[in-house]
Motif scaffolding. Structure first.
Motif, PDB file in Angstrom:
ATOM      1  N   GLY A   6       0.348  -1.114   0.024  1.00 15.79           N
ATOM      2  CA  GLY A   6      -0.034  -0.019   0.152  1.00 15.79           C
ATOM      3  C   GLY A   6       0.524   1.172   0.591  1.00 15.79           C
ATOM      4  N   ALA A   7       1.674   1.670  -0.047  1.00 10.74           N
ATOM      5  CA  ALA A   7       2.756   2.820   0.001  1.00 10.74           C
ATOM      6  C   ALA A   7       2.721   3.126  -2.172  1.00 10.74           C
ATOM      7  CB  ALA A   7       4.326   2.860   0.270  1.00 10.74           C
ATOM      8  N   GLY A   8       2.816   2.524  -2.932  1.00  6.19           N
ATOM      9  CA  GLY A   8       2.354   2.309  -4.205  1.00  6.19           C
ATOM     10  C   GLY A   8       0.560   3.033  -3.682  1.00  6.19           C
ATOM     11  N   THR A   9       0.284   3.236  -5.024  1.00  9.92           N
ATOM     12  CA  THR A   9      -1.173   4.476  -5.059  1.00  9.92           C
ATOM     13  C   THR A   9      -1.763   3.124  -5.900  1.00  9.92           C
ATOM     14  OG1 THR A   9      -0.452   5.884  -5.968  1.00  9.92           O
ATOM     15  CG2 THR A   9      -0.571   6.132  -3.464  1.00  9.92           C
ATOM     16  N   SER A  10      -1.247   2.465  -6.363  1.00  5.20           N
ATOM     17  CA  SER A  10      -2.279   1.406  -7.431  1.00  5.20           C
ATOM     18  C   SER A  10      -1.879   0.690  -8.111  1.00  5.20           C
ATOM     19  CB  SER A  10      -2.241   2.031  -9.257  1.00  5.20           C
ATOM     20  OG  SER A  10      -2.612   2.033  -9.674  1.00  5.20           O
ATOM     21  N   PHE A  11      -3.006  -0.692  -7.562  1.00  3.99           N
ATOM     22  CA  PHE A  11      -2.135  -2.251  -8.516  1.00  3.99           C
ATOM     23  C   PHE A  11      -2.286  -2.249  -9.801  1.00  3.99           C
ATOM     24  CE2 PHE A  11      -4.871  -2.571  -4.524  1.00  3.99           C
ATOM     25  CZ  PHE A  11      -4.954  -3.621  -3.609  1.00  3.99           C
ATOM     26  N   SER A  12      -2.443  -1.240 -10.719  1.00  5.58           N
ATOM     27  CA  SER A  12      -2.554  -1.370 -12.141  1.00  5.58           C
ATOM     28  C   SER A  12      -0.850  -1.316 -12.147  1.00  5.58           C
ATOM     29  CB  SER A  12      -3.492   0.065 -11.967  1.00  5.58           C
ATOM     30  OG  SER A  12      -2.871  -0.233 -14.526  1.00  5.58           O
ATOM     31  N   MET A  13      -0.247  -2.258 -13.270  1.00  6.31           N
ATOM     32  CA  MET A  13       1.538  -2.135 -13.454  1.00  6.31           C
ATOM     33  C   MET A  13       1.508  -1.669 -14.774  1.00  6.31           C
ATOM     34  SD  MET A  13       3.121  -4.061 -11.663  1.00  6.31           S
ATOM     35  CE  MET A  13       4.558  -5.085 -12.589  1.00  6.31           C
ATOM     36  N   LEU A  14       0.161  -0.550 -15.586  1.00  4.76           N
ATOM     37  CA  LEU A  14      -0.105   0.010 -16.089  1.00  4.76           C
ATOM     38  C   LEU A  14       0.818   1.682 -15.941  1.00  4.76           C
ATOM     39  CD1 LEU A  14      -2.701  -0.525 -18.723  1.00  4.76           C
ATOM     40  CD2 LEU A  14       0.210  -0.568 -19.270  1.00  4.76           C
ATOM     41  N   GLN A  15      -0.024   1.756 -15.025  1.00  7.83           N
ATOM     42  CA  GLN A  15       0.016   3.079 -13.575  1.00  7.83           C
ATOM     43  C   GLN A  15       1.616   2.811 -13.765  1.00  7.83           C
ATOM     44  OE1 GLN A  15      -2.229   6.016 -12.796  1.00  7.83           O
ATOM     45  NE2 GLN A  15      -2.555   5.138 -15.124  1.00  7.83           N
ATOM     46  N   THR A  16       2.098   1.804 -12.671  1.00  7.31           N
ATOM     47  CA  THR A  16       3.069   1.944 -12.434  1.00  7.31           C
ATOM     48  C   THR A  16       4.577   2.117 -13.820  1.00  7.31           C
ATOM     49  OG1 THR A  16       2.555   0.437 -10.886  1.00  7.31           O
ATOM     50  CG2 THR A  16       5.055   0.384 -11.573  1.00  7.31           C
ATOM     51  N   MET A  17       4.252   1.458 -14.931  1.00  5.08           N
ATOM     52  CA  MET A  17       4.985   2.323 -15.779  1.00  5.08           C
ATOM     53  C   MET A  17       5.823   3.795 -16.146  1.00  5.08           C
ATOM     54  SD  MET A  17       4.179  -0.632 -19.180  1.00  5.08           S
ATOM     55  CE  MET A  17       3.326  -3.358 -18.631  1.00  5.08           C
ATOM     56  N   ASN A  18       3.837   3.989 -16.070  1.00  5.14           N
ATOM     57  CA  ASN A  18       3.900   6.054 -16.141  1.00  5.14           C
ATOM     58  C   ASN A  18       4.658   5.506 -15.391  1.00  5.14           C
ATOM     59  OD1 ASN A  18       3.075   8.166 -15.837  1.00  5.14           O
ATOM     60  ND2 ASN A  18       1.068   8.352 -16.779  1.00  5.14           N
ATOM     61  N   GLU A  19       4.856   5.703 -14.215  1.00  4.81           N
ATOM     62  CA  GLU A  19       5.879   6.342 -12.949  1.00  4.81           C
ATOM     63  C   GLU A  19       7.242   6.484 -13.196  1.00  4.81           C
ATOM     64  OE1 GLU A  19       4.479   8.044 -11.129  1.00  4.81           O
ATOM     65  OE2 GLU A  19       3.117   8.352 -10.220  1.00  4.81           O
ATOM     66  N   THR A  20       7.669   5.260 -13.279  1.00  4.20           N
ATOM     67  CA  THR A  20       8.817   4.776 -13.299  1.00  4.20           C
ATOM     68  C   THR A  20       9.265   4.893 -14.540  1.00  4.20           C
ATOM     69  OG1 THR A  20       8.400   2.062 -13.239  1.00  4.20           O
ATOM     70  CG2 THR A  20      10.753   2.709 -14.392  1.00  4.20           C
ATOM     71  N   TYR A  21       8.855   5.343 -15.804  1.00  2.16           N
ATOM     72  CA  TYR A  21       8.939   6.687 -16.426  1.00  2.16           C
ATOM     73  C   TYR A  21       9.467   7.625 -16.288  1.00  2.16           C
ATOM     74  CZ  TYR A  21       9.244   8.963 -21.321  1.00  2.16           C
ATOM     75  OH  TYR A  21       9.887  10.384 -22.437  1.00  2.16           O
ATOM     76  N   LYS A  22       8.292   8.269 -15.818  1.00  2.00           N
ATOM     77  CA  LYS A  22       9.074   9.299 -15.174  1.00  2.00           C
ATOM     78  C   LYS A  22      10.028   9.665 -14.205  1.00  2.00           C
ATOM     79  CE  LYS A  22       4.277  11.049 -15.913  1.00  2.00           C
ATOM     80  NZ  LYS A  22       3.028  11.067 -15.246  1.00  2.00           N
ATOM     81  N   VAL A  23      10.408   8.530 -13.454  1.00  2.00           N
ATOM     82  CA  VAL A  23      11.088   8.439 -12.366  1.00  2.00           C
ATOM     83  C   VAL A  23      12.837   8.180 -13.217  1.00  2.00           C
ATOM     84  CG1 VAL A  23      12.430   6.817 -10.442  1.00  2.00           C
ATOM     85  CG2 VAL A  23      10.089   7.555 -10.252  1.00  2.00           C
ATOM     86  N   ALA A  24      12.429   7.629 -14.170  1.00  2.00           N
ATOM     87  CA  ALA A  24      13.917   7.329 -15.374  1.00  2.00           C
ATOM     88  C   ALA A  24      13.887   8.504 -15.543  1.00  2.00           C
ATOM     89  CB  ALA A  24      13.352   6.082 -16.007  1.00  2.00           C
ATOM     90  N   ARG A  25      12.844   8.930 -15.805  1.00  2.00           N
ATOM     91  CA  ARG A  25      13.748  10.862 -16.512  1.00  2.00           C
ATOM     92  C   ARG A  25      14.098  11.827 -15.987  1.00  2.00           C
ATOM     93  NH1 ARG A  25      15.048  11.214 -20.280  1.00  2.00           N
ATOM     94  NH2 ARG A  25      14.455  13.739 -21.613  1.00  2.00           N
ATOM     95  N   MET A  26      13.581  11.809 -14.642  1.00  2.00           N
ATOM     96  CA  MET A  26      14.871  12.661 -13.433  1.00  2.00           C
ATOM     97  C   MET A  26      16.195  12.312 -13.415  1.00  2.00           C
ATOM     98  SD  MET A  26      11.940  14.994 -12.660  1.00  2.00           S
ATOM     99  CE  MET A  26      12.983  15.442 -11.357  1.00  2.00           C
ATOM    100  N   GLY A  27      15.716  11.124 -13.169  1.00  2.00           N
ATOM    101  CA  GLY A  27      17.423  10.590 -13.036  1.00  2.00           C
ATOM    102  C   GLY A  27      18.337  10.877 -14.125  1.00  2.00           C
TER     103      GLY A  27
END
Length: 437
Positions: free
Chosen positions: A326-347
């Motif tokens: 539950g620290a993650g705010t969605s069960f969706s792996m598609l939504q997780t990809m969305n956040e992963t993309y942004k974290v990668a760009r920030m780095g």
């Protein structure tokens, strides 16, 4: 009626699956725009172009028509807490106060088997609704929570790994086991559930600060005694946590080294977060076959930090994606990809959609040492797959009708998709979710 007509199933759609990491190979995926997936006895028989395979079907074989949609392997979520389902989206200024204020009180209720089974049923329903067919799951300290979870998973015939949390210090007394009871309960659960049907056991010390050296020693001995089980825990998620571990284990070179000293770095060991590792840590993970579970959504939610994709790739560490509910705010792996993309760009890393879909399927399977069992459509693999709908919402439909490459189509699904984009989910060839039902 012959045998083929009773056990064979066929599905027509666009078909996507991976055979390698797109970051390392230009021939990493198979894409059949008009494809056919053929199953027999709950396993993949073949996958390819419809025109080439249709003649191989027995006369009168029924073909489920999903044209306009994409069939791909089910998603694999390598780090998630089923007891935290009811406390998802809880406010706190950081990891440690979040644990004290919400996590521990919520987990207390899982000593009640009926409550645990109710949450397990809902949790698995959410995973399937979001297209996740395999997950590495944390239960609570209570053995009853593990029995409830595996019972619910077995009923649905799902490929799941889970384990009892081991925690004998720095936690509320109502959630505390002992080094001996934690190891004894874990071994009994291994014998009861590991490789029963499609269930797999994961030895689960919560994280180093909540286990004494005696408990870590016994957890490591279990990991060596049962090498085909999993090990799952947290490492280097948060700077306050890292400092706490350093104070508790002053002789360890690093946070990761604490686990290494007790024999818990090995194939089938999954380490969540891994944000604050150094190059020596990453090299050690690669050398031992330990894998990283990246949890972009929860890392942003708790302000823990940004995962170092470049450092991990340079060390050639096995990577996978996770929601960390539950620290993650969605069960969706598609939504997780969305956040992963942004974290990668920030780095400073660009993450193509093809690689994100790889990490959520075959990448997860490889990290779990399950390639050939789940994660792609290799002949003989278990037939866990999903049906993605590029027209699931008005915005998705408008965007995907204007794409001119597979990469662009997948990128739109990763940025704009959620549970609504999952038209259907299948486990071992049987439909276990249908959107709208």
């Amino acid at each position: 009626m012959n045998k083929n007509e009773t056990t064979l199933k066929a599905f027509r759609a666009s078909i996507l699956h991976f055979t390698a990491d797109p970051a390392l190979s230009e021939q990493a995926h198979h894409w059949h725009e008009d494809g056919l997936l053929v199953l027999e006895d709950g396993r993949v028989k073949t996958a390819g172009d419809y025109d080439k395979l249709k003649s191989t079907l027995p006369e009168g074989a029924l073909v489920r028509d999903y044209r306009g949609k994409i069939i791909m392997p089910g998603f694999i979520d390598t780090h998630i807490h089923y007891p935290q389902t009811d406390m998802i989206a809880s406010p706190a200024p950081g990891l440690l106060p979040w644990l004290d204020s919400y996590t521990f009180p919520t987990e207390r209720r899982f000593e009640d088997p009926e409550h645990a089974r109710s949450v397990a049923d809902f949790f698995l329903g959410e995973l399937l609704r979001c297209g996740t067919t395999t997950a590495m799951v944390y239960c609570t300290v209570h053995p009853e929570s593990v029995d409830a979870f595996f019972g619910a998973s077995e009923q649905r015939n799902l490929r799941m790994a889970a384990g009892k949390v081991m925690m004998d210090r720095n936690c509320p007394g109502f959630l505390q086991d002992t080094a001996e009871s934690g190891a004894r309960d874990s071994e009994e659960l291994i014998k009861r559930w590991h490789n029963k049907g499609r269930n797999m056991y994961a030895i689960t010390p919560r994280f180093a600060p909540t286990s004494t050296e005696a408990q870590l020693q016994l957890a490591g001995e279990l990991a060596q005694a049962y090498p085909d089980t999993y090990v799952q825990t947290h490492v280097a998620e948060n700077t306050d946590e890292v400092a706490w571990v350093q104070s508790l284990f002053p002789k360890a070179r690093s946070y990761l080294d604490v686990y290494d000293q007790y024999g818990m770095l090995r194939p089938r060991s999954m380490y969540a977060h891994c944000i604050w590792l150094d190059n020596e840590d990453r090299a050690r993970m690669a050398a031992t076959g330990a894998a990283v579970s990246m949890c972009a959504t929860s890392n942003l939610f708790l302000g823990s930090g940004l995962f170092d994709f470049a450092g991990a790739d340079k060390a050639q560490v096995a990577l996978s994606l996770a929601t960390d509910v539950g620290a993650g705010t969605s069960f969706s792996m598609l939504q997780t990809m969305n956040e992963t993309y942004k974290v990668a760009r920030m780095g400073g890393t660009y993450m193509p959609a093809l690689r994100m879909f790889y990490l959520a399927t075959l990448g997860g399977a490889r990290s779990m040492q399950l390639e050939g069992t789940v994660g792609n459509f290799a002949p003989g693999a278990e037939a866990d797959f999903i049906v993605l709908d590029p027209k699931a919402t008005p915005l998705l439909e408008r965007r995907t009708t204007r794409t001119d490459s597979l990469e662009e189509l997948l990128f739109a699904l990763a940025m704009l998709g959620d549970d609504r984009a999952i038209s259907a989910t299948y486990a071992a060839g049987k439909q276990v979710h249908q959107r709208g039902e």
